[in-house]
Design a protein around this motif. Structure first.
Motif: not given
Length: 561
Positions: A450-454, A484-490, A498-505
């Motif tokens: 869902f990271s690429t969507f509003p 289960r929450t999100a997690n950080v990534q490389a 597309f999948n920044s940790d900031w989006y996930s945060f």
């Protein structure tokens, strides 16, 4: 009389022709419904057998975004506004900042406040981060996205910190000291504030930067068209919005086939050329993406043991919004709110799960749980359902101990390879079909796709899942549900878009708030991945997955205290 009979035959022939014309006209209308006639409750019937929830509609807006059509109650609207306000990010004072004036992690630094003070377990450690630009000048505004942790490499111990933006180029980081010994501080710049503004723009203006496709087939004829939550242009689209949840999904209509002939869903690809040349400077791997910020003085403190026993470190009730939720010690995760039993043998896991039905819903990060348990427990044997690799659904069975373990991916948007249309299920609908009870365990994760969507798209999905969870717990209150929450990534320049940790945060913050206060438990995969010494990975390594599984099973089989 012969003439009367002839006239009657002519009349009947004309009526038959008229009936055929009306039938053809009605069928044409069903295939090409316009915006004014589409209804979510209409079904198209073909061959008197196949029923499809799909509708054909012609877009009149550019783009056509189904999430903008949702009707919210006053309470839902108020909650959505509150959630969006809670994750609102600081903006630079000027609209456009040159690269040379953006945050430079190499010239920035941090200092430990009162480093010579005597610290003991349970104390707070404060760190001040001072951001500078590429000209070495102190930044005058905030909005940088930082990550911070404390760690003791020899002890394989680690915990995350709480970061406070002072909006003037300074950041305060607060750590709770949770173990004795030498404790080091590490701070990283994930993205400068100038890059965050680009990510914000992409999220709002380019929800199509990851695109999807569906295949349609009838007999020997097949077609593939693009699909998404939002589709631009005036081409006819198939409306696959879910009738029960209202989750929007659209595909461009095939030229020769009906919407009901859809057979599969898949990730299409990633859009290129999203950034201007100036914007691309804010996304450089060795310059300003996940780069360490070094200390301007001592980077560690000595922590003395606490006089009290270990049990005093328990902070009581579980609260997903409190940080840190736990910490590593000797590579084992310790929660601050409940005891975690470490299931080091397959016999321990089998004993815990005996007689249970375990449902795992979500993306590939919770599929790791299915893979870990199936590989680690010999008696848990995967049953071949003929599902595509890495997609599912999957099922493992232990007949001897009456254990059933199942995995199913969440509904679109999902960036998997080919998923059969019949297997595109929404978590909320799946929960509605579960009876529940003391032997039913459900684990859910939903975030990465869902990271690429509003954010409104994500809020709607969680709202539907939450409603189904509440209904399930109302009819079967002994059902165990774990999030289960999100997690950080490389991260690199492309992945960041597309999948920044900031989006996930941001999504993770929304999820924690929306599920706070209801009878679910949390496995904090975010802190488990951020606090660990291993490099960040979208799919964490086995030692981290094991700690997630240990916490998950500790909810299923809590230790007697």
């Amino acid at each position: 009389m012969w003439r009367d009979s002839f006239r009657l035959q002519i009349f009947c022939l004309l009526m038959a022709v008229l009936a055929i014309v009306v039938l053809v006209h009605n069928f044409f209308q069903l295939e090409h419904l316009d915006d004014n006639t589409v209804s979510g409750s209409n079904w198209i019937t073909e061959n008197n057998v196949q029923h499809s929830l799909s509708q054909t509609t012609k877009t009149t807006r550019k783009p056509y975004c189904g999430y903008k059509q949702q009707i919210l109650s006053k309470r839902e609207q108020a909650e959505q506004e509150s959630l969006l306000a809670a994750i609102q990010w600081p903006k630079p004072p000027d609209g456009k900042i040159a690269f040379g004036q953006s945050s430079d992690p190499a010239r920035s630094d941090f200092v430990i406040v009162k480093p010579s003070e005597s610290f003991k377990v349970g104390d707070q450690l404060e760190v001040l981060v001072r951001m500078k630009d590429f000209q070495g000048k102190p930044k005058q505004y905030g909005g940088d996205y930082l990550q911070a942790r404390i760690h003791s490499p020899l002890l394989k111990a680690g915990a995350t910190g709480r970061i406070v933006d002072c909006h003037n180029g300074l950041y305060k980081v607060f750590f709770t000291l949770l173990w004795p010994g030498e404790v080091k501080v590490s701070v990283s710049l994930v993205h400068p504030s100038e890059a965050i503004q680009v990510l914000l723009r992409l999220r709002e203006e380019r929800p199509d930067r990851v695109y999807f496709k569906s295949s349609f087939k009838s007999g020997r004829h097949s077609e593939t068209t693009e699909c998404n939550v939002c589709l631009s242009g005036d081409l006819p689209v198939c409306n696959f919005t879910d009738l029960y949840t209202g989750e929007p999904w659209f595909c461009y209509k095939p030229r020769k086939l009906s919407c009901a002939s859809r057979i599969s869903h898949a990730k299409g690809g990633y859009q290129k050329g999203l950034l201007t040349q100036e914007e691309s400077l804010f996304f450089q791997s060795d310059v300003n993406i996940k780069r360490p910020i070094l200390s301007g003085g001592p980077d560690s403190v000595i922590v003395k043991p606490k006089v009290f026993t270990d049990s005093s470190s328990m902070d009581g009730a579980e609260d997903p919004t409190v940080s840190p939720s736990g910490y590593y010690y000797e590579d084992a995760w310790r929660s601050r709110s409940h005891w975690i039993h470490h299931f080091n043998t397959s016999e321990d896991i089998t004993k815990c799960l005996q007689g249970k039905v375990i449902h795992l819903f979500g993306d590939s990060t919770i599929r790791q749980w299915f893979e870990y348990l199936t590989a680690f427990v010999p008696d848990l044997v995967e049953f071949n359902l003929g599902s595509p690799k890495n997609v599912g659904p999957f099922m493992s069975v232990d007949l001897k101990h009456n254990i059933l373990l199942k995995f199913r991916c969440h509904g679109p948007p999902i960036r998997f390879s080919t998923v059969f249309s019949s297997e595109l299920r929404y978590i909320a609908n799946e929960l509605n079909g579960i009876v529940g009870g003391r032997n039913t365990v459900i684990a859910i994760t939903i975030w990465s796709h869902f990271s690429t969507f509003p954010v409104e798209v994500y809020i709607q999905r969680l709202r539907n899942i939450r409603r189904s969870i509440i209904q399930l717990l109302d009819r079967s209150p002994k059902t165990l549900i774990i999030i289960r929450t999100a997690n950080v990534q490389a991260l690199g320049p492309e992945v960041s878009l597309f999948n920044s940790d900031w989006y996930s945060f941001q999504l993770d913050s929304v999820m924690r708030k929306m599920f706070s206060g209801i009878a679910v438990h949390f496995v904090d995969a975010w802190e488990m991945s951020l606090a660990h010494y291993l490099p960040h990975n979208l799919h964490p390594k086995e030692v981290i997955v094991k700690n997630q599984i240990d916490e998950f099973l500790s909810y299923v089989c809590p230790l007697e205290t």
